[in-house]
Design a protein around this motif. Structure first.
Motif, short mmCIF file in Angstrom:
data_model
loop_
_atom_site.label_atom_id
_atom_site.label_comp_id
_atom_site.label_asym_id
_atom_site.label_seq_id
_atom_site.Cartn_x
_atom_site.Cartn_y
_atom_site.Cartn_z
N LEU A 165 0.81 -1.22 0.00
CA LEU A 165 0.00 0.00 0.00
C LEU A 165 0.84 1.28 0.00
O LEU A 165 0.31 2.36 -0.19
N GLY A 166 2.12 1.14 0.25
CA GLY A 166 2.98 2.32 0.26
C GLY A 166 2.83 3.20 1.47
O GLY A 166 3.17 4.37 1.43
N VAL A 167 2.32 2.66 2.58
CA VAL A 167 2.20 3.40 3.82
C VAL A 167 3.39 3.02 4.70
O VAL A 167 3.43 1.92 5.23
N PRO A 168 4.35 3.91 4.82
CA PRO A 168 5.55 3.53 5.58
C PRO A 168 5.26 3.42 7.08
O PRO A 168 4.75 4.34 7.69
N LEU A 169 5.56 2.25 7.62
CA LEU A 169 5.46 2.02 9.06
C LEU A 169 6.86 1.81 9.59
O LEU A 169 7.71 1.24 8.91
N PRO A 170 7.12 2.24 10.82
CA PRO A 170 8.46 2.05 11.37
C PRO A 170 8.76 0.55 11.50
O PRO A 170 7.98 -0.21 12.07
N GLY A 171 9.89 0.15 10.94
CA GLY A 171 10.28 -1.25 10.97
C GLY A 171 10.98 -1.64 12.25
O GLY A 171 10.88 -2.78 12.70
N GLY A 172 11.70 -0.71 12.82
CA GLY A 172 12.43 -1.01 14.05
C GLY A 172 13.64 -1.88 13.80
O GLY A 172 14.00 -2.18 12.66
N PRO A 173 14.30 -2.28 14.86
CA PRO A 173 15.53 -3.07 14.71
C PRO A 173 15.29 -4.45 14.09
O PRO A 173 16.18 -5.01 13.47
N LEU A 174 14.11 -5.00 14.25
CA LEU A 174 13.83 -6.33 13.71
C LEU A 174 13.86 -6.34 12.18
O LEU A 174 14.33 -7.29 11.59
N MET A 175 13.41 -5.27 11.55
CA MET A 175 13.37 -5.25 10.09
C MET A 175 14.78 -5.13 9.49
O MET A 175 14.97 -5.50 8.35
N GLY A 176 15.73 -4.64 10.25
CA GLY A 176 17.11 -4.62 9.78
C GLY A 176 17.70 -6.02 9.73
O GLY A 176 18.57 -6.32 8.92
#
Length: 178
Positions: A165-176
């Motif tokens: 959807l292109g709505v940026p949500l904070p990924g946090g350290p886990l998404m790294g």
């Protein structure tokens, strides 16, 4: 001796009775005001005209606002024609019992905690804590299943909003790490 008659309007009891019999019109007014507010806010929203697809940021609020207006008008017509709201019979709710404040406070705490933790931990972690905490507050005690379901729902929601959807949500350290 006779008392003089005056041409005063009748007591407002008839009007009060009509309003009491059609009290659902208050809900219609509330929906009408809410729909107008949502539409006004959506149409005066300052948006970037470059978008990634056919659905822009105004689409959902305009649809919701228009839907609220349509529902308000349809409900008002039904009420004026004699339609009445009926008490819910499908639920076993004992209105003489007090409110379950423990559950309300637990849900409030989980929601506020998720709002505080979304920036430092990211949406996947705070969303999983939100879903798991809500399940716990509402009575689920499946400690083997609930965290896995909460993590899955949170990761799927993050992926759908962030990537599709292109709505940026904070990924946090886990998404790294992923």
């Amino acid at each position: 001796m006779t008392t003089p008659t005056t041409d005063l309007p009748p007591e407002p009891a008839g009007r009060r009775s009509w309003l009491r019999d059609h009290s659902e019109l208050g809900v219609c007014v509330m929906l009408l005001v809410l729909g107008a507010l949502v539409l006004t806010d959506a149409l005066t929203m300052d948006v970037d005209l470059t978008q990634r697809g056919p659905v822009g940021p105004r689409t959902v609020p305009v649809v919701v606002g228009a839907g609220l207006l349509v529902v308000a008008v349809l409900l008002a017509v039904d009420v004026v024609r004699g339609g009445r709201g009926r008490a819910e019979t499908g639920e076993d709710v004992d209105l003489s019992e007090p409110a379950d404040w423990r559950t309300v406070l637990l849900l409030t705490g989980v929601f506020l905690g998720s709002a505080v933790l979304i920036e430092p931990l990211g949406f996947p972690v705070s969303g999983a804590l939100l879903f798991w905490g809500a399940a716990f507050a509402l009575g689920s005690r499946r400690f083997d299943r609930d965290p896995l379901i909460a993590a899955t729902v949170s990761l799927v929601a993050h992926t759908v909003f962030d990537n599709l959807l292109g709505v940026p949500l904070p990924g946090g350290p886990l998404m790294g790490v992923l």
